[in-house]
Design an enzyme around this catalytic site. Structure first.
Site, PDB file in Angstrom:
ATOM      1  N   VAL A   1       0.832  -1.212   0.000  1.00 13.37           N
ATOM      2  CA  VAL A   1       0.000   0.000   0.000  1.00 13.37           C
ATOM      3  C   VAL A   1       0.868   1.264   0.000  1.00 13.37           C
ATOM      4  CG1 VAL A   1      -1.899   1.216   1.139  1.00 13.37           C
ATOM      5  CG2 VAL A   1      -1.775  -1.274   1.255  1.00 13.37           C
TER       6      VAL A   1
ATOM      7  N   GLU B   1     -10.556   5.130   5.304  1.00  8.51           N
ATOM      8  CA  GLU B   1     -11.425   4.560   4.266  1.00  8.51           C
ATOM      9  C   GLU B   1     -10.835   3.275   3.673  1.00  8.51           C
ATOM     10  OE1 GLU B   1     -14.663   6.099   3.085  1.00  8.51           O
ATOM     11  OE2 GLU B   1     -14.574   3.951   2.767  1.00  8.51           O
TER      12      GLU B   1
ATOM     13  N   ILE C   1     -13.703   0.866  -2.274  1.00  7.36           N
ATOM     14  CA  ILE C   1     -15.131   1.254  -2.212  1.00  7.36           C
ATOM     15  C   ILE C   1     -15.306   2.329  -1.130  1.00  7.36           C
ATOM     16  CG2 ILE C   1     -17.491   0.458  -1.857  1.00  7.36           C
ATOM     17  CD1 ILE C   1     -16.592  -2.362  -2.550  1.00  7.36           C
TER      18      ILE C   1
ATOM     19  N   GLU D   1      -2.882 -10.946   3.538  1.00 11.40           N
ATOM     20  CA  GLU D   1      -2.131 -10.374   4.649  1.00 11.40           C
ATOM     21  C   GLU D   1      -0.775 -11.072   4.748  1.00 11.40           C
ATOM     22  OE1 GLU D   1      -3.492  -7.765   6.701  1.00 11.40           O
ATOM     23  OE2 GLU D   1      -4.648  -7.876   4.869  1.00 11.40           O
TER      24      GLU D   1
ATOM     25  N   ASP E   1      -9.577 -10.986   9.281  1.00  4.86           N
ATOM     26  CA  ASP E   1      -9.524  -9.730   8.539  1.00  4.86           C
ATOM     27  C   ASP E   1     -10.943  -9.209   8.265  1.00  4.86           C
ATOM     28  OD1 ASP E   1      -7.760  -7.875   6.697  1.00  4.86           O
ATOM     29  OD2 ASP E   1      -9.446  -8.515   5.462  1.00  4.86           O
TER      30      ASP E   1
ATOM     31  N   LYS F   1     -12.773  -5.692   9.723  1.00  5.70           N
ATOM     32  CA  LYS F   1     -13.442  -4.731   8.837  1.00  5.70           C
ATOM     33  C   LYS F   1     -14.897  -4.559   9.249  1.00  5.70           C
ATOM     34  CE  LYS F   1     -10.397  -5.680   4.951  1.00  5.70           C
ATOM     35  NZ  LYS F   1     -10.095  -6.618   3.873  1.00  5.70           N
TER      36      LYS F   1
END
Ligand code: HSE
Length: 420
Positions: free
Chosen positions: A17, A123, A130, A184, A195, A199
């Site tokens: 990321v 986010e 999304i 992950e 995970d 979320k």
């Protein structure tokens, strides 16, 4: 004009990321944002960016008064919390993609945001590309939101697609998900459902103002699913997905869980394949709305971080209005679920836990039943996730109005007992 604000970013983490964000920012000159320093753990790893950008000393970022935003995209949970909380306390805004950290430290993070007045946005932490958190936060009022059904983990969805559409083995499909940067660092977090659970905890906060702990939520992943489950599903034209759900029951309380489920051909989530995620929101007046997009991977996740950065230019922060409702929403386990359970040995099935067993197929080597069970019982018992047993929700699994007397009568009748 609020959006002239210049963002000087301190970035923690340069993995899938972090590097994605670095590249995206280089292609987004209009944002007026630049990365001043990147803090990494291993200085010897070769990276596609100038060496002068990197440091291993977190304080170089956290104590730099010029840096006004800290972006945290590392794997560790406690270290990430220290980084984000220190950044907020040092007067900086923060952006994180770390679902485990946010879900684990939710109460603390809410307090620190309130105390410091700084903004923490995340986010990217749920459904990656999304824009679901800001939509839940801003658009859907608590009273209107009847339920959410979602695929929130890209890796498990990718694995299920590869296994059942392309007949790839579980291990090969997982390996692909790892190579593509979806999984992950510890992939058991994906396949065992952790995970998705993290979320879901985050989305429950923004959907209903519920601050849940991991132990509050019934969940599992896809690791128990047996090849034969797909065969049984296919006979009824069902496919299997790992689905997170929250539903406002007739009592006004919220049922929430993350479990594999059979999905019918006409369902929105049936459309969600590979690393894509999807969320179906159901509200009182607008009926169903479907959000769909990439839920994992470098650029899709970094794009959500970018959107948070952009929002910080006009000082956006989550207001958490739903936390302050007069009648806060409450989680409940007091409802029933209609489940399919497959197994090799019926001795490992606790039949008495079922309120009612509707189907019982013991003719083949892999056997299965379909029955109705109380959610609290399922949460407190472990047999259904052990000894090769596999549990999958039936479509429309939540059973609210159970006439227990009638069901008992029916199961006695099924057992051949004559009723007077
Ligand atoms: N491992 C996560 C997933 C990454 O597969 O969804 C995105 O949060």
């Amino acid at each position: 004009m609020g959006n002239d604000k210049q963002l000087i970013i301190g970035l923690f983490g340069f993995g899938v990321v972090g590097e994605g964000l670095y590249r995206i920012l280089n292609q987004t000159p209009t944002l007026n944002a630049s990365i001043k320093k990147v803090c990494i753990k291993n200085p010897n790893k070769k990276r596609n960016a100038p060496a002068s950008l990197f440091t291993t000393n977190a304080d170089e970022i956290l104590n730099d008064p010029e840096i006004n935003v800290v972006v945290e995209v590392i794997n560790e949970t406690d270290a990430a919390f220290r980084i984000v909380s220190t950044a907020l306390r040092n007067g900086k805004d923060a952006v994180s993609a770390n679902k485990k950290m946010i879900a684990t430290y939710l109460p603390e993070l809410l307090t620190i945001q309130q105390e410091t007045g700084r903004s923490l946005l995340y986010e990217a932490s749920a459904c990656a590309s999304i824009p679901i958190i800001r939509n839940l936060e801003e658009y859907y009022d608590n009273d209107l939101l009847q339920g959410l059904t979602a695929i929130v983990n890209g890796s498990t969805n990718y694995i299920l697609t590869k296994m059942f559409d392309e007949q790839l083995g579980f291990k090969d499909a997982l390996l692909q998900a790892q190579q593509l940067g979806f999984a992950e660092a510890d992939p058991s977090l994906d396949i065992e459902g952790w995970d998705a659970l993290y979320k879901w905890i985050i989305l429950l906060l923004h959907a209903y103002g519920i601050v849940a702990k991991p132990e509050d939520i019934l969940f599992t992943g896809i690791h128990q699913i047996h090849n034969n489950d797909a065969v049984v599903g296919r006979e009824k034209q069902y496919e299997i997905r790992l689905i997170a759900q929250a539903k406002k029951l007739k009592t006004g309380k919220i049922a929430a869980f993350v479990l594999p489920q059979f999905v019918k051909p006409n369902e929105h989530l049936r459309f969600v394949k590979n690393e894509y995620n999807g969320t179906v929101l159901e509200s009182s007046f607008s009926d169903k709305q479907f959000f769909y997009g990439k839920g994992a991977g470098s650029f899709p996740t970094a794009s959500a971080v970018l959107s948070d950065l952009s929002a910080l230019r006009y000082d956006y922060h989550y207001e958490h209005k739903k936390l302050r409702y007069q009648k806060p929403a409450e989680l409940t386990d007091d409802f029933y679920l209609k489940v399919y359970v497959s197994f090799d040995d019926w001795n490992y099935i606790e039949k008495n836990d079922f309120l009612w067993i509707e189907e019982w197929h013991a003719e083949n080597e892999r056997k299965y039943l379909v029955g109705v069970i109380h959610a609290e019982r399922l949460k407190n018992k472990t047999w259904w996730r052990e000894n090769g047993n596999s549990l999958i929700l039936t479509p429309d699994a939540i059973v609210e109005d159970v006439d227990i007397r009638n069901l008992k009568k029916k199961s006695l009748e099924l057992a051949g007992v004559q009723l007077g």
